[in-house]
Design an enzyme around this catalytic site. Structure first.
Site, PDB file in Angstrom:
ATOM      1  N   LYS A 151       0.817  -1.215   0.000  1.00 41.57           N
ATOM      2  CA  LYS A 151       0.000   0.000   0.000  1.00 41.57           C
ATOM      3  C   LYS A 151       0.852   1.267   0.000  1.00 41.57           C
ATOM      4  CE  LYS A 151      -0.734   0.448   5.009  1.00 41.57           C
ATOM      5  NZ  LYS A 151      -1.757   0.562   6.076  1.00 41.57           N
ATOM      6  N   ASP A 152       2.157   1.154   0.313  1.00 37.63           N
ATOM      7  CA  ASP A 152       3.050   2.312   0.288  1.00 37.63           C
ATOM      8  C   ASP A 152       3.583   2.618  -1.115  1.00 37.63           C
ATOM      9  OD1 ASP A 152       2.816   2.631   3.025  1.00 37.63           O
ATOM     10  OD2 ASP A 152       4.649   1.512   3.490  1.00 37.63           O
ATOM     11  N   ARG A 165      -8.127   8.289   4.546  1.00 38.32           N
ATOM     12  CA  ARG A 165      -9.127   7.277   4.167  1.00 38.32           C
ATOM     13  C   ARG A 165      -9.884   6.765   5.387  1.00 38.32           C
ATOM     14  NH1 ARG A 165      -8.999   2.042   5.055  1.00 38.32           N
ATOM     15  NH2 ARG A 165      -6.825   2.161   5.685  1.00 38.32           N
ATOM     16  N   ARG A 166      -9.142   6.413   6.428  1.00 41.69           N
ATOM     17  CA  ARG A 166      -9.800   5.927   7.649  1.00 41.69           C
ATOM     18  C   ARG A 166     -10.601   7.047   8.307  1.00 41.69           C
ATOM     19  NH1 ARG A 166      -4.323   3.005   9.275  1.00 41.69           N
ATOM     20  NH2 ARG A 166      -4.685   0.913   8.424  1.00 41.69           N
ATOM     21  N   ARG A 218       0.745   9.599  14.288  1.00 37.77           N
ATOM     22  CA  ARG A 218       1.792   8.891  13.564  1.00 37.77           C
ATOM     23  C   ARG A 218       2.600   8.093  14.556  1.00 37.77           C
ATOM     24  NH1 ARG A 218       5.428  11.470   9.092  1.00 37.77           N
ATOM     25  NH2 ARG A 218       5.796   9.231   8.810  1.00 37.77           N
ATOM     26  N   ARG A 232       1.360   4.047  18.767  1.00 36.81           N
ATOM     27  CA  ARG A 232      -0.070   4.299  18.592  1.00 36.81           C
ATOM     28  C   ARG A 232      -0.901   3.599  19.662  1.00 36.81           C
ATOM     29  NH1 ARG A 232      -1.147   5.020  12.122  1.00 36.81           N
ATOM     30  NH2 ARG A 232       0.921   5.774  11.599  1.00 36.81           N
ATOM     31  N   CYS A 239      -9.017  12.870  -9.038  1.00 35.38           N
ATOM     32  CA  CYS A 239      -9.704  12.805  -7.749  1.00 35.38           C
ATOM     33  C   CYS A 239      -8.681  12.917  -6.637  1.00 35.38           C
ATOM     34  CB  CYS A 239     -10.451  11.463  -7.658  1.00 35.38           C
ATOM     35  SG  CYS A 239     -11.181  11.089  -6.068  1.00 35.38           S
TER      36      CYS A 239
END
Length: 321
Positions: free
Chosen positions: A86-87, A134-135, A152, A158, A244
């Site tokens: 995903k990176d 997104r989250r 972060r 986290r 977009c």
């Protein structure tokens, strides 16, 4: 007897999750290819800014964890680079090949909340941390009245903010917790109907230099269904990125259909506040995964995905003022 082959140098970020993922690939190289592999840790711009607390979006988002590993590949400091897929930027990198995508971990997101709570059980106003637009957008769209705040840091950092009481919950990728053996700390696994993951989430990317025979050798590490799924998701992302700027989630799965395997792709684009969204799905043959993703994204753009984060037109009163 032929001389033993030189061990493959596997480039990785230095974090626990990254070295665990790279260690998994190194083990695949040993067991599947019969070659020795050693890890080489590379410090990336993403790691440096994360340590400094700089927001990912300020640093340019996608790619900040990838470029240093690619530079090491091109400089022949490593033979293989392992990334969280995903990176990876969706555009190709000259001289570098995405040689293989091994079997994917569960791509869903999870909640780690105080007192074992789920999102729906958190009181209105609870502070929920995420570093992902997104989250954040999908959390807002759930309409639970949560205070979504940026965060972060690595998994320890986290989750530590929840344990210390600074946050009531954080949202993380299930795959990351599973890979470092901390999945039991998740208090809820989020259904994709609530939150679609990032394109490529849960999958690993194995890159090497395009020249030479190594790409063909590494291709033996690939899982065909995973590669089709992530190719479709990344095609959605690439096409939407062209028109977009909205947060995007996508998930593709290969399943048995009436006439053989088919790929089913779901995607969503949202305004930053989650108030507007375009959600669609499409299906097709796994061999055409990229085309299915491109078609789905084009349909989403035609349905307004490109206008989700544009400022509203001024009202008549403002125009006449």
């Amino acid at each position: 007897m032929s001389a033993p082959r030189t061990p493959l140098r596997v480039g990785t970020r230095a974090s626990l999750l990254a070295t665990t993922q790279a260690g998994h690939v190194a083990e695949l190289i040993r067991t599947t290819l019969g070659r020795e592999a050693v890890l080489v840790e590379i410090n990336t711009e993403g790691d440096r800014t994360q340590a400094a607390g700089t927001s990912l979006e300020t640093m340019g988002g996608t790619g900040v964890f990838v470029s240093a590993l690619r530079d090491a590949l091109l400089a022949d400091e490593v033979d293989v680079a392992v990334h969280s897929l995903k990176d990876l930027p969706t555009y190709p990198a000259e001289g570098i090949t995405l040689a293989a995508v091994p079997t994917r971990e569960d791509p869903r997101d999870v909640v780690v909340a105080r007192d074992g709570l789920t999102l729906g059980e958190l009181p209105v106003g609870s502070r929920v941390g995420t570093g992902s637009p997104r989250r954040a957008a999908q959390l807002h769209a759930l309409g639970l009245g949560l205070d979504v705040v940026g965060v972060r840091g690595n998994v320890d950092t986290r989750i530590g903010k929840v344990r210390s009481g600074e946050y009531d919950a954080v949202v993380l990728a299930r795959a990351g917790l599973a890979r470092i053996g901390r999945l039991e700390e998740a208090t809820e696994v989020l259904d994709p109907l609530q939150m679609l993951p990032a394109p490529g989430q849960g999958a690993l990317a194995i890159e090497c230099r395009s020249e030479g025979d190594l790409a063909g050798e590494l291709a033996r590490l690939q899982d065909a269904a995973t590669r089709a799924a992530v190719d479709a998701e990344r095609a959605v992302l690439a096409t939407l990125e062209g028109g977009c700027s909205a947060p995007i989630g996508a998930l593709a799965e290969v399943a048995e259909g009436d006439e053989g395997d088919e790929i089913w792709v779901r995607a969503i684009a949202l305004s930053l506040d989650g108030g507007l969204s375009v959600r669609m799905s499409a299906s097709g043959a796994p061999a055409d995964a990229t085309s299915v993703g491109n078609r789905l994204a084009s349909e989403m753009l035609a349905d307004g995905a490109g206008q989700l984060n544009q400022p509203a037109e001024p009202s008549a009163e403002v125009q006449n003022a």
